[in-house]
Design an enzyme around this catalytic site. Structure first.
Site, PDB file in Angstrom:
ATOM      1  N   ALA A 139      -1.846  21.394 -14.667  1.00  0.00           N
ATOM      2  CA  ALA A 139      -3.158  20.796 -14.501  1.00  0.00           C
ATOM      3  C   ALA A 139      -3.137  19.305 -14.806  1.00  0.00           C
ATOM      4  O   ALA A 139      -3.979  18.550 -14.334  1.00  0.00           O
ATOM      5  CB  ALA A 139      -4.163  21.503 -15.402  1.00  0.00           C
ATOM      6  N   ILE A 147      -0.441  17.081 -14.413  1.00  0.00           N
ATOM      7  CA  ILE A 147       0.384  16.156 -13.626  1.00  0.00           C
ATOM      8  C   ILE A 147      -0.350  15.750 -12.352  1.00  0.00           C
ATOM      9  O   ILE A 147      -0.670  16.586 -11.518  1.00  0.00           O
ATOM     10  CB  ILE A 147       1.730  16.805 -13.277  1.00  0.00           C
ATOM     11  CG1 ILE A 147       2.509  17.038 -14.574  1.00  0.00           C
ATOM     12  CG2 ILE A 147       2.531  15.908 -12.342  1.00  0.00           C
ATOM     13  CD1 ILE A 147       3.875  17.598 -14.362  1.00  0.00           C
ATOM     14  N   GLU A 168       0.082  14.937  -9.350  1.00  0.00           N
ATOM     15  CA  GLU A 168       1.081  14.812  -8.292  1.00  0.00           C
ATOM     16  C   GLU A 168       0.466  14.246  -7.019  1.00  0.00           C
ATOM     17  O   GLU A 168       1.155  13.818  -6.119  1.00  0.00           O
ATOM     18  CB  GLU A 168       1.733  16.166  -8.004  1.00  0.00           C
ATOM     19  CG  GLU A 168       0.740  17.298  -7.849  1.00  0.00           C
ATOM     20  CD  GLU A 168       0.769  17.902  -6.467  1.00  0.00           C
ATOM     21  OE1 GLU A 168       1.801  17.813  -5.819  1.00  0.00           O
ATOM     22  OE2 GLU A 168      -0.268  18.445  -6.045  1.00  0.00           O
ATOM     23  N   ASP A 227      -5.402 -21.022  12.948  1.00  0.00           N
ATOM     24  CA  ASP A 227      -5.239 -22.055  13.967  1.00  0.00           C
ATOM     25  C   ASP A 227      -6.485 -22.067  14.815  1.00  0.00           C
ATOM     26  O   ASP A 227      -7.028 -21.025  15.145  1.00  0.00           O
ATOM     27  CB  ASP A 227      -4.059 -21.696  14.876  1.00  0.00           C
ATOM     28  CG  ASP A 227      -2.745 -21.844  14.161  1.00  0.00           C
ATOM     29  OD1 ASP A 227      -2.576 -22.856  13.477  1.00  0.00           O
ATOM     30  OD2 ASP A 227      -1.895 -20.952  14.298  1.00  0.00           O
ATOM     31  N   ASP A 268       2.040 -19.352  15.185  1.00  0.00           N
ATOM     32  CA  ASP A 268       2.675 -18.832  16.395  1.00  0.00           C
ATOM     33  C   ASP A 268       4.028 -19.469  16.665  1.00  0.00           C
ATOM     34  O   ASP A 268       4.893 -18.866  17.266  1.00  0.00           O
ATOM     35  CB  ASP A 268       1.746 -18.999  17.605  1.00  0.00           C
ATOM     36  CG  ASP A 268       1.179 -20.403  17.708  1.00  0.00           C
ATOM     37  OD1 ASP A 268       1.639 -21.285  16.955  1.00  0.00           O
ATOM     38  OD2 ASP A 268       0.289 -20.627  18.534  1.00  0.00           O
ATOM     39  N   ASP A 289       6.355 -22.280  12.162  1.00  0.00           N
ATOM     40  CA  ASP A 289       5.350 -21.672  11.307  1.00  0.00           C
ATOM     41  C   ASP A 289       5.940 -20.589  10.410  1.00  0.00           C
ATOM     42  O   ASP A 289       5.322 -20.172   9.437  1.00  0.00           O
ATOM     43  CB  ASP A 289       4.234 -21.035  12.159  1.00  0.00           C
ATOM     44  CG  ASP A 289       3.383 -22.082  12.840  1.00  0.00           C
ATOM     45  OD1 ASP A 289       3.354 -23.214  12.343  1.00  0.00           O
ATOM     46  OD2 ASP A 289       2.757 -21.756  13.861  1.00  0.00           O
ATOM     47  N   ASP A 344      -5.739  18.888  -2.658  1.00  0.00           N
ATOM     48  CA  ASP A 344      -4.845  18.104  -1.799  1.00  0.00           C
ATOM     49  C   ASP A 344      -5.489  17.682  -0.485  1.00  0.00           C
ATOM     50  O   ASP A 344      -5.583  16.494  -0.187  1.00  0.00           O
ATOM     51  CB  ASP A 344      -3.579  18.910  -1.526  1.00  0.00           C
ATOM     52  CG  ASP A 344      -2.384  18.304  -2.212  1.00  0.00           C
ATOM     53  OD1 ASP A 344      -2.614  17.538  -3.156  1.00  0.00           O
ATOM     54  OD2 ASP A 344      -1.249  18.594  -1.804  1.00  0.00           O
TER      55      ASP A 344
END
Ligand code: ADP
Ligand code: MG
Length: 840
Positions: A273, A275, A277, A319, A575, A579, A676
């Site tokens: 209970a 951990i 995970e 730019d 671009d 750069d 989960d």
């Protein structure tokens, strides 16, 4: 490998396939695939699963194979969920990798097409141009002005000018002039190259070891949760011992072996209970799904941590040309100093590249066409030489034999062109006024000049040595994108500063800035000012200046540095080849998918497929959404584990016998099966809250589980614990002979509360019914919610309940459980109401 000669039509698809079979892919190290078995093994080795397996094993030893078998079924269920999840994330990440992998233009079957660089085979004809990183070794078949930076191979910083193979003198050095090498960079010109060697056989591949791909680093968040998980595991180990000892003392009437095993089992329940995970799973799933969703919206994440950093961005440096504006230029105004507009246009056309790809030059040529100068007329003569455009010079020129005379046609930024024109001071005054007038309308102003040397010998070697006659000025319009004004307003509200960077002059930039509603649009730093400033001065200046004009790419680095120095999280677009360093240095480097160079893309964290400013803003917004969802999910996991862990801890301490506990290992696993998917599906899908762009950017130093989330989680968890465990304990007191009933009440409360919890915690401001409304159309949401309810009915009202040591509830008992679950979670709505009314 023998050298191939390929026809100008390139390889056929079939030949290419055969050669790939023969030589393999063009990659340095073949990609390893993790086997399915490996993956499962990896998951089973997680501490959580080891605990589960130990618990199942103990059941078998205890002589309760039925319990053991049920445990195993659940374990397989959880493993399947995890494997599917991992498979899905892997697939997502690989698809993203493929999308952002380098591509190259080749000629195959007589046609030009773009393929992934890994699919190059010997004999392919590839076409390279400025900004391309050459993906394989090959012979130069055709080239014009090809200059390659080979420093990554030879360490030589100076660019190498390449020549075609028929012009080469055979006694050349090791590094051939008619040969291009993988890993080097085209800095100028274009060429067609016939691939000779690929993958590990290239010169670059031979260097070997040091170019092996860097392993995927854990993201900052992953590191943070890693330590969180460790902490929880540590606490779990201590409590494991405590609960084990207490249980042992509680049951003196059992035989020694039984006593020991029951104690271990109680301890394992608690450890399971405790951990969390789910934490690592949440991160990988949320980040990769986030990246996937962004990819569908034209924003390609190259590095996963970028998704989490995005939410913290506080300065957006963009730019102007192409990102803020549409990059659709048109010639809007022409002004000839002597009134001869025709001459102005002709010289302007002569000054353009014959195969213009720059939108500005295209616009100029279109304009020429309109006033009667066709390309055939303009480029019908002979090009004697050219002065190349550089960012420093900001001008360029062509020298033509045109209509039986030599003419130098030059164009560029007015400041620079005017320095090489011979004008009287009165003329200069007139020109300056005209430039200001055009710039104030937001036009880019280009000056055009010409010179007519009598003989070729009189052609100056450099453009700066020319003595031009000014023809006039051209005003080009590049309208801002429609959505930009809204986006800027959105950013301002969201506490994000937009900084405009442009090579244009300050007046033009300011005019555009005003048009799109940028704050402080008349504060400007020019490239020259930047050169004269120290870094400290710049740090001070950038606090209120948001426009940089007449800058060159090299300045971007200093701008990023200054902002970072001030503690900002900077996103920067780029671009060009130059750069790349600034993109790397910025917290989020953004490359342009359409017009960006390969090198800038490789340096970037993010590739903008549509080059659009709105997409950047959307991406930042989604980064915020992902981050808050991660916070919500982590908070949720914390909350829901509190009643489970406390129940496992408190029941033995209260002297409840091992057979009557609220949760046996079985039930913990069952709950995990619900938690989960709730996390990774429901919470991952949460849409952005309505005010997400009205908050300040997140403090990058802030912990994932900050004080307020922690407090909220603990409070919610404790109430939930009180409700579930209290009910259980009360019912157990009433019917000590029926622990199943008590357990089922407590268990049902936790499961039902889970449903409410997701809705309540989906926002800190909006009420649960509002978030329900938002999600009403989401089928997946419904599937998970209804699935939980159906699952609950199945385990309560089918014969399964006996296996699970649960008892069916009567209708009234069920609704009592439902009511208690509701109250135990919905109380938080009142907290929201209070917060809303008192603005705390
Ligand atoms: P930006 O970063 O806004 O795209 P550039 O760096 O491309 O700006 O250009 C900066 C300036 O250089 C322009 O404002 C213009 O004056 C000049 N310039 C750019 N391209 C050309 C060209 N092809 N011919 C002449 N001048 C150019
Ligand atoms: Mg440009």
């Amino acid at each position: 490998m023998k050298e191939y000669t390929t026809s100008p039509a390139g390889l056929t698809t079939l030949e290419a396939l055969q050669r790939q079979e023969q030589f393999g892919k063009n990659e340095l190290t073949p990609q390893k695939k993790e086997s399915f078995f490996h993956k499962v093994l990896h998951i089973i080795c997680e501490p959580m699963f080891l605990l589960l397996l130990v618990a199942a094993g103990i059941y078998f030893i205890l002589g309760e194979p039925r319990d053991g078998a049920i445990m195993l079924v659940f374990v397989i269920g959880i493993i399947s969920i995890d494997v599917i999840q991992e498979w899905k994330t892997d697939k997502t990440l690989n698809a993203l990798k493929d999308l952002s992998a380098p591509h190259v233009k080749v000629i195959r079957d007589g046609q030009e097409l773009t393929i992934a660089s890994v699919d190059l085979v010997p004999g392919d004809l590839m076409m390279v141009y400025e900004g391309v990183k050459i993906p394989a070794d090959g012979i130069v078949i055709k080239c014009s002005d090809l200059c390659v930076d080979e420093s990554s191979l030879t360490g030589e910083a100076e660019g190498v000018w390449k020549i075609t193979t028929e012009n080469v003198d055979p006694s050349s050095d090791y590094w051939r002039k008619d040969y291009c090498y993988a890993g080097t960079l085209v800095t100028q010109g274009t060429a067609t190259i016939q691939v000779d060697k690929i993958g590990a056989t290239t010169e670059y591949g031979k260097i070997g070891t040091n170019v092996a791909a860097a392993p995927d680093e854990p993201t900052p968040l992953q590191k943070q949760t890693g330590s969180l998980v460790k902490l929880c595991a540590g606490i779990a180990a201590v409590l494991f011992a405590l609960v084990g000892v207490v249980t042992y003392i509680n049951i003196p009437d059992h035989a020694f072996g039984d006593r020991l095993i029951e104690s271990i089992l109680a301890g394992i329940t608690l450890a399971m209970a405790m951990i969390p995970e789910e934490f690592p799973v949440i991160l990988t799933v949320f980040l990769s799904m986030g990246a996937w969703r962004l990819a569908k919206k034209q924003s390609l994440v190259r590095k996963l941590p970028a998704v989490e950093t995005l939410g913290a961005v506080s300065v957006l440096c963009v730019d102007k040309t192409g990102t803020i504006t549409m990059n659709q230029m048109t010639v809007q105004d022409t002004w000839a100093i002597d009134g001869n507009v025709d001459n102005l246009c002709e010289v302007m056309g002569l000054g353009c590249e014959t195969d213009a790809y720059d939108p500005m030059e295209k616009a100029m040529l279109t304009h020429c066409e309109k006033v009667g100068f066709s390309k055939e007329h303009l480029f019908g003569g002979q090009l004697i030489t050219e002065y190349a455009f550089t960012n420093e010079l900001k001008m360029m020129g062509h020298v033509w034999y045109h209509d039986a005379e030599i003419i130098i046609a030059a164009k560029g930024s007015p400041e620079r062109i005017l320095t090489i024109c011979d004008l009287s001071s009165e003329e200069l005054l007139v020109v300056d006024n005209k430039i200001r007038e055009m710039s104030e309308q937001g036009l880019r102003v280009i000056a055009v000049g010409s010179m007519k040397p009598a003989t070729e010998a009189e052609i100056p070697p450099e453009i700066t040595d020319c003595q031009l006659t000014l023809c006039g000025l051209i005003g080009l319009a590049d309208p801002p994108r429609e959505s930009v004004k809204n986006d800027i307003a959105l950013c301002t509200k969201a506490g994000i500063r937009v900084v405009m960077i442009t090579g244009d002059n300050g007046i033009t930039a300011a005019s555009i800035a005003k048009k799109i509603g940028m704050p402080n649009s008349d504060h400007i730093i020019t490239g020259d000012m930047l050169n004269d400033m120290t870094d400290e001065e710049l740090c001070e200046k950038v606090k209120d200046v948001s426009i940089f004009s007449r800058v060159v790419p090299e300045h971007k680095m200093r701008i990023v540095k200054a902002f970072k120095e001030n503690g900002e999280i900077v996103a920067m677009t780029g671009d060009g080849v130059n750069d790349a360093p600034a993109l790397k240095y910025a917290d989020i480097g953004i490359a342009m998918g359409k017009r960006g160079s390969e090198v800038s893309r490789e340096a970037a964290d993010l590739i903008l497929m549509d080059d659009n400013f709105s997409t950047i803003v959307y991406t930042v917004r989604d980064g915020r959404r992902v981050y808050t969802n991660i916070q919500k999910a982590v908070g949720y996991v914390f909350t829901i584990h509190i009643p489970i862990a406390l129940a496992a801890l408190l029941a033995p301490l209260l002297g409840v016998g091992p057979g009557s506990l609220l949760l046996l290992p079985l039930h913990v696993v069952l709950l995990e099966l619900i938690i989960d998917p709730t996390c990774s599906i429901v919470l991952e899908r949460q849409p952005a809250e309505s005010d997400i762009m009205e908050r300040k950017p997140r403090d990058p130093k802030e912990k994932l589980l900050n004080a307020s989330i922690l407090l909220k989680s603990i409070a919610q968890g404790l109430v939930l614990f009180a409700a579930s465990f209290g009910t259980y304990y009360y019912v157990l007191g009433q019917n000590p002979e029926n622990p199943e009933l008590a357990r089922t009440m407590g268990f049902a409360i936790i499961m039902l509360a889970n449903l409410f919890l997701v809705q309540v915690n989906s926002s800190d401001h909006d009420f649960a019914f509002q978030s329900m409304k938002r999600l009403a159309k989401d089928k997946v949401m419904w599937a998970v919610n209804i699935g939980t309810l159906v699952g609950l009915f199945i385990i309560l009202y089918t014969p399964l309940n006996a296996f699970l040591k649960l008892a069916p509830l009567t209708v009234s008992q069920f609704f009592i459980a439902f009511g208690i679950a509701g109250v135990s979670v919905l109380w938080y709505e009142i907290v929201k109401l209070i917060k809303k009314n008192y603005h705390v």
